[in-house]
Design an enzyme around this catalytic site. Structure first.
Site, PDB file in Angstrom:
ATOM      1  N   ALA A  56      -9.020  -5.233   7.896  1.00 23.94           N
ATOM      2  CA  ALA A  56      -8.931  -5.769   6.539  1.00 23.94           C
ATOM      3  C   ALA A  56      -8.490  -4.662   5.588  1.00 23.94           C
ATOM      4  O   ALA A  56      -8.958  -3.519   5.698  1.00 23.94           O
ATOM      5  CB  ALA A  56     -10.275  -6.329   6.112  1.00 23.94           C
ATOM      6  N   ARG A  57      -7.563  -5.024   4.685  1.00 22.52           N
ATOM      7  CA  ARG A  57      -7.060  -4.097   3.664  1.00 22.52           C
ATOM      8  C   ARG A  57      -6.552  -2.790   4.273  1.00 22.52           C
ATOM      9  O   ARG A  57      -6.696  -1.718   3.714  1.00 22.52           O
ATOM     10  CB  ARG A  57      -8.180  -3.800   2.643  1.00 22.52           C
ATOM     11  N   SER A  58      -5.920  -2.899   5.415  1.00 18.32           N
ATOM     12  CA  SER A  58      -5.338  -1.707   6.046  1.00 18.32           C
ATOM     13  C   SER A  58      -3.921  -1.461   5.540  1.00 18.32           C
ATOM     14  O   SER A  58      -3.336  -0.412   5.823  1.00 18.32           O
ATOM     15  CB  SER A  58      -5.300  -1.900   7.568  1.00 18.32           C
ATOM     16  N   LYS A  61      -1.517  -3.878   6.218  1.00 17.46           N
ATOM     17  CA  LYS A  61      -0.630  -4.489   7.213  1.00 17.46           C
ATOM     18  C   LYS A  61       0.360  -5.476   6.604  1.00 17.46           C
ATOM     19  O   LYS A  61       1.510  -5.551   7.033  1.00 17.46           O
ATOM     20  CB  LYS A  61      -1.421  -5.126   8.359  1.00 17.46           C
ATOM     21  N   ALA A  99       2.608 -18.659   5.238  1.00 13.84           N
ATOM     22  CA  ALA A  99       1.237 -18.306   4.851  1.00 13.84           C
ATOM     23  C   ALA A  99       0.257 -19.248   5.542  1.00 13.84           C
ATOM     24  O   ALA A  99       0.402 -20.473   5.472  1.00 13.84           O
ATOM     25  CB  ALA A  99       1.072 -18.425   3.338  1.00 13.84           C
ATOM     26  N   HIS A 157      -0.491 -11.527  -4.188  1.00 10.49           N
ATOM     27  CA  HIS A 157       0.498 -11.330  -3.119  1.00 10.49           C
ATOM     28  C   HIS A 157       1.854 -11.906  -3.512  1.00 10.49           C
ATOM     29  O   HIS A 157       2.901 -11.320  -3.242  1.00 10.49           O
ATOM     30  CB  HIS A 157       0.026 -11.979  -1.819  1.00 10.49           C
ATOM     31  N   ASP A 167       1.859 -14.602   8.194  1.00  8.95           N
ATOM     32  CA  ASP A 167       0.713 -13.812   7.723  1.00  8.95           C
ATOM     33  C   ASP A 167      -0.436 -14.790   7.418  1.00  8.95           C
ATOM     34  O   ASP A 167      -0.373 -15.492   6.416  1.00  8.95           O
ATOM     35  CB  ASP A 167       1.146 -13.050   6.464  1.00  8.95           C
TER      36      ASP A 167
END
Ligand SMILES: Nc1nc2c(ncn2[C@@H]2O[C@H](COP(=O)(O)OP(=O)(O)OP(=O)(O)O)[C@@H](O)[C@H]2O)c(=O)[nH]1
Length: 181
Positions: A19-21, A23, A43, A59, A96
């Protein structure tokens, strides 16, 4: 012999991370570099609450800023394969993310194996570049709850099956890519 179609997908890149890396940002840049717009953003997230609505709006704004109107967003919480097949032929597509798709399938009581085969067939049929984002969820402690354990196992299996066939696999850590394959 399993009888399954296991042909490779040289046109597919799998981008893994926590998470929240970072990517999503990395995957978006790969798609923009893969070919001219339109870039299709598939999505799988659904806006359940205000926090998620704000996240999605953020986003969208970031894509508009970085992509100059080149992104076309398609919502596909249950059938990203259908969205892949409907996207313009040869144009780059980003999905994603697969882990949220798996969540949607499991919480909705859908057959994960059957849905995976439909998605894999769409990947095989597609000619243009495809970037898939997925979470690496198994690095923490073993969850106490049985559904969470089943989810973690299903997510790991899905990632392995896709990584085996993808042409390229990256693992994003703190915003930086490690080339896995
Ligand atoms: N429905 C919808 N979902 C979107 C849209 N843009 C992004 N998302 C979803 O936003 C999710 C990714 O956002 P985050 O949850 O903030 O990302 P993260 O995985 O925590 O962080 P990173 O690793 O940094 O990407 C994905 O599941 C996308 O499906 C959109 O336009 N519509």
């Amino acid at each position: 012999m399993s009888g399954r179609d296991e042909t490779p997908w040289p046109h597919v890149t799998l981008v893994l991370g926590g998470a929240r890396s970072g990517k999503s940002r990395h995957a978006e840049a790969l798609v923009r570099a893969a070919g001219p717009a339109p870039w299709t953003y598939v999505a799988t997230a659904e806006a359940w609450d205000d926090e998620m609505r704000a996240r999605i709006a953020h986003h969208r704004a970031e894509r508009a800023a970085s992509g100059g109107g080149g992104w076309v967003t398609v919502d596909a919480p249950l059938d990203p394969g259908g969205a892949l097949l409907a996207a313009p032929a040869e144009s780059p597509v980003l999905v994603d993310c697969l882990t949220l798709w798996l969540t949607n399938l499991m919480l909705g009581g859908h057959d994960v194996d059957a849905a995976s085969e439909v998605f894999f067939a769409a990947l095989s049929a597609r000619r243009g570049p495809v970037v898939l984002v997925a979470n690496e969820v198994g690095l923490g402690i073993v969850p106490e709850n049985a559904l969470a354990r089943a989810f973690r196992d299903a997510a790991g299996r899905l990632n392995q099956r896709i990584a085996a066939r993808a042409g390229r696999v990256l693992f994003i850590v703190a915003g930086l890519p490690i080339v896995v394959k």
